[in-house]
Design a protein around this motif. Structure first.
Motif, short mmCIF file in Angstrom:
data_model
loop_
_atom_site.label_atom_id
_atom_site.label_comp_id
_atom_site.label_asym_id
_atom_site.label_seq_id
_atom_site.Cartn_x
_atom_site.Cartn_y
_atom_site.Cartn_z
N THR A 87 88.57 -57.30 10.96
CA THR A 87 89.93 -57.29 10.44
C THR A 87 90.83 -57.81 11.55
OG1 THR A 87 89.51 -55.43 8.95
CG2 THR A 87 91.80 -55.87 9.53
N SER A 88 91.34 -59.01 11.39
CA SER A 88 92.08 -59.65 12.47
C SER A 88 93.31 -58.85 12.89
CB SER A 88 92.48 -61.07 12.08
OG SER A 88 93.27 -61.07 10.90
N ASP A 89 93.90 -58.12 11.95
CA ASP A 89 95.08 -57.32 12.28
C ASP A 89 94.77 -56.18 13.25
OD1 ASP A 89 96.78 -58.83 10.80
OD2 ASP A 89 96.94 -57.44 9.11
N TRP A 90 93.48 -55.84 13.39
CA TRP A 90 93.11 -54.75 14.30
C TRP A 90 92.73 -55.25 15.68
CZ3 TRP A 90 89.49 -51.43 10.67
CH2 TRP A 90 90.27 -50.88 9.64
N VAL A 91 92.66 -56.55 15.89
CA VAL A 91 92.33 -57.09 17.21
C VAL A 91 93.44 -56.70 18.19
CG1 VAL A 91 91.96 -59.18 18.56
CG2 VAL A 91 90.99 -58.98 16.26
N GLY A 92 93.06 -56.06 19.26
CA GLY A 92 94.06 -55.54 20.18
C GLY A 92 94.84 -54.38 19.61
N LEU A 93 94.34 -53.79 18.53
CA LEU A 93 95.01 -52.69 17.82
C LEU A 93 96.41 -53.09 17.37
CD1 LEU A 93 93.93 -49.57 19.92
CD2 LEU A 93 92.73 -50.68 18.03
N SER A 94 96.54 -54.35 17.01
CA SER A 94 97.84 -54.84 16.56
C SER A 94 98.04 -54.54 15.08
CB SER A 94 97.93 -56.36 16.78
OG SER A 94 96.87 -57.03 16.11
N ASN A 95 99.28 -54.50 14.67
CA ASN A 95 99.65 -54.34 13.27
C ASN A 95 99.07 -53.09 12.61
OD1 ASN A 95 101.14 -56.82 13.25
ND2 ASN A 95 99.19 -57.92 13.10
N ILE A 96 98.97 -52.01 13.36
CA ILE A 96 98.56 -50.72 12.81
C ILE A 96 99.76 -49.78 12.91
CG2 ILE A 96 97.03 -48.73 13.05
CD1 ILE A 96 94.96 -50.58 14.30
N GLY A 97 100.22 -49.29 11.78
CA GLY A 97 101.37 -48.40 11.77
C GLY A 97 101.04 -47.03 12.32
N LEU A 98 102.02 -46.37 12.90
CA LEU A 98 101.78 -45.07 13.51
C LEU A 98 101.28 -44.04 12.51
CD1 LEU A 98 104.88 -44.66 15.88
CD2 LEU A 98 102.53 -45.25 16.50
N THR A 99 101.78 -44.11 11.28
CA THR A 99 101.36 -43.14 10.27
C THR A 99 100.48 -43.77 9.19
OG1 THR A 99 103.40 -43.53 9.02
CG2 THR A 99 103.41 -41.73 10.63
N GLN A 100 99.98 -44.96 9.46
CA GLN A 100 99.09 -45.62 8.50
C GLN A 100 97.76 -44.89 8.47
OE1 GLN A 100 98.61 -49.79 9.30
NE2 GLN A 100 97.07 -50.10 7.70
N LEU A 101 97.34 -44.43 7.28
CA LEU A 101 96.18 -43.55 7.17
C LEU A 101 94.87 -44.32 7.11
CD1 LEU A 101 97.43 -40.87 4.60
CD2 LEU A 101 97.59 -40.85 7.11
N TRP A 102 93.84 -43.70 7.67
CA TRP A 102 92.48 -44.21 7.47
C TRP A 102 92.14 -44.05 6.00
CZ3 TRP A 102 89.51 -47.54 9.44
CH2 TRP A 102 88.14 -47.57 9.17
N ASP A 103 91.60 -45.09 5.41
CA ASP A 103 91.43 -45.16 3.96
C ASP A 103 90.69 -43.94 3.40
OD1 ASP A 103 91.60 -46.26 1.42
OD2 ASP A 103 89.71 -47.34 1.61
N GLY A 104 91.35 -43.21 2.51
CA GLY A 104 90.75 -42.07 1.84
C GLY A 104 90.86 -40.76 2.59
N TYR A 105 91.50 -40.77 3.76
CA TYR A 105 91.59 -39.56 4.57
C TYR A 105 93.04 -39.25 4.91
CZ TYR A 105 86.54 -39.85 4.96
OH TYR A 105 85.20 -39.89 4.66
N THR A 106 93.23 -38.13 5.56
CA THR A 106 94.59 -37.66 5.85
C THR A 106 94.93 -37.77 7.33
OG1 THR A 106 93.79 -35.38 6.09
CG2 THR A 106 94.54 -36.06 3.89
N ILE A 107 94.23 -38.63 8.04
CA ILE A 107 94.49 -38.84 9.47
C ILE A 107 94.87 -40.30 9.69
CG2 ILE A 107 92.94 -36.99 10.21
CD1 ILE A 107 90.85 -39.16 10.85
#
Length: 445
Positions: A87-107
């Motif tokens: 997932t190119s948006d995750w390279v360097g942990l870029s474009n990940i929101g602070l409260t964006q949840l792991w799919d299907g979970y509450t973290i």
């Protein structure tokens, strides 16, 4: 009466409780790597202690940076061909929101990312125990960087990533029997077959220099393993994580007792090294299986793993491969045992409704487990041997024979683990100098 109204399931919301729990579990998993360093460091001779510690600690540096740059994306990104994620948006942990949840979970994604980072750190560190006394630190550092990229990241995707072939097949690996322990154990075997034996293997005494350090390391591993295992359910909402916590304690205790009993029957003594090794064997074996078996099943897993791993550590003398600290005998064998026993002892009342042979489920799950176990074993063994061969033929994997005999700590780190310069003279000073293996006396510690 008005017809019932069916509401769509509410989307998961961030849980402060689960998020806090997972951050604590992540810290527990991280402390396992220093624990492993102490465990391995006490098992080697004095002249190799610092090198053994550093081989674990350097993994915390190298793997962290690789995980941030591309490892997380490769392991858990969008599936490509059931082999690798990206997932190119995750390279360097870029474009990940602070409260964006792991799919299907509450973290949050960040919490899942850092939890899995700790797994990625300790897995190559596990390999180091098989290579004690003889590997250049630069070569080791390069090896773990390449190994994580070529082996660990893809295998983690196979087993845990959405779309990974083992994940889709239904191979059960709660917390790392295949991705961590079989992976590391097979890699260790592949590397030692390439680099060869230590000088003096099967001739010179190579006893642990500090059993208290070994026990301290084993205790830290046992403590941290609760985060490793219970945290792998990623929450506390349905009791499965609690089952895993309970089974981790039970299997570890059973394996330690089983190893000690086997050792007493076979060798006539209950040793501290046997207690520590048996505990680790139980931890390894319950790692893939603890969410699928009952507490009584956990006892069975622990006993079987304790006995079989105790038997397996002697195979290096029979077959002539120098697995310095029994990584193959404990992690590879323990991982295989724990993974395959799911096919026999899965109760259908834990993480899923899958039942093993002894609970009426037939052999279906057992064959799935075999597919995962032997695919990871073969891939890791071959890829690791190839990487070790290439490094050996370019920059060289081993220190010189003279450096190995004199002590790898001084050769690679310009330090020694213990400074006895102020210990005084006379009988006490001479005894301390002999223990330290001073170069002037040429004593092999």
């Amino acid at each position: 009466m008005a017809p019932a109204i069916t509401l769509a399931a509410e989307a998961p919301k961030l849980s402060a409780a689960n998020t806090g729990f997972m951050l604590i579990c992540s810290a527990l998993v991280l402390i396992m790597t220093p624990g492993l360093a102490f465990f391995y460091g006490g098992m080697v001779r004095v002249k190799s202690t610092l090198n053994m510690l550093m081989m674990s600690f350097i993994s915390m540096g190298i793997i962290t940076i690789l995980w941030v740059l591309y490892g997380f994306s490769a392991a858990f990104g969008t599936d490509h061909g059931s082999f690798i994620g990206w997932t190119s948006d995750w390279v360097g942990l870029s474009n990940i929101g602070l409260t964006q949840l792991w799919d299907g979970y509450t973290i949050p994604i960040f919490v899942f990312m850092v939890f899995q980072l700790m797994f990625a750190i300790i897995t190559p560190a596990l390999i180091s125990g098989a290579l004690a006394d003889r590997v250049k630190f630069t070569a080791w550092s390069l090896f773990i960087a390449l190994w994580a990229t070529v082996v660990y990241f893809p295998v983690a995707h196979w087993v845990w990533g959405a779309g990974g072939w083992a994940f889709d097949l239904g191979v059960i690996d709660f917390a790392g029997g295949t991705a961590v322990h079989i992976n590391a154990g097979a890699a260790a075997l592949g590397v030692i077959l390439v680099i060869g034996k230590r000088v003096g293997f099967k001739k010179d005494p190579m006893r642990p220099h500090s059993l208290p350090l070994v026990m301290l390391g084993a205790g830290l591993l046992w403590f941290g393993w609760f985060g490793f295992n219970a945290g792998s359910w990623l929450g506390n909402d349905d009791g499965v994580g609690a089952l895993m916590f309970v089974n981790t304690q039970i299997a570890t205790a059973a394996a330690m007792l089983a190893w000690l009993i086997y050792e007493k029957i076979r060798h006539g003594a209950f040793t501290t090294l046997g207690a520590a090794s048996g505990a680790v064997a139980g931890l390894v074996a319950i790692t893939p299986s603890g969410g699928a078996v009952s507490p009584l099943g956990a006892i069975a897993v622990g006993v079987i793993a304790g006995v079989l791993c105790a038997m397996a550590v002697g195979l290096k003398y029979k077959f002539g491969y120098d697995d310095s600290l029994d990584v193959v005998g404990v992690h590879l064998v323990g991982g295989v045992v724990g993974s395959l026993l799911i096919g026999l002892f899965a109760s259908g009342k834990g993480q899923s409704t899958v039942e093993g042979l002894f609970y009426g489920g037939g052999m279906t799950q057992f064959w799935k487990q075999c597919a995962g176990v032997f695919a990871v074993l073969a891939y890791s063994l071959i890829a690791s041997a190839v990487l070790a061969f290439l490094i050996d033929k370019t920059i060289g994997m081993r220190v010189t024979e003279d450096e190995e005999i004199a002590g790898i700590d001084q050769a690679e780190h310009a330090e020694t683990a213990y400074d006895f310069s102020g210990a005084g003279g006379g009988v006490v000073g001479a005894a301390v100098s002999a223990l330290a293996g001073t170069e002037s006396k040429k004593v092999d510690a």
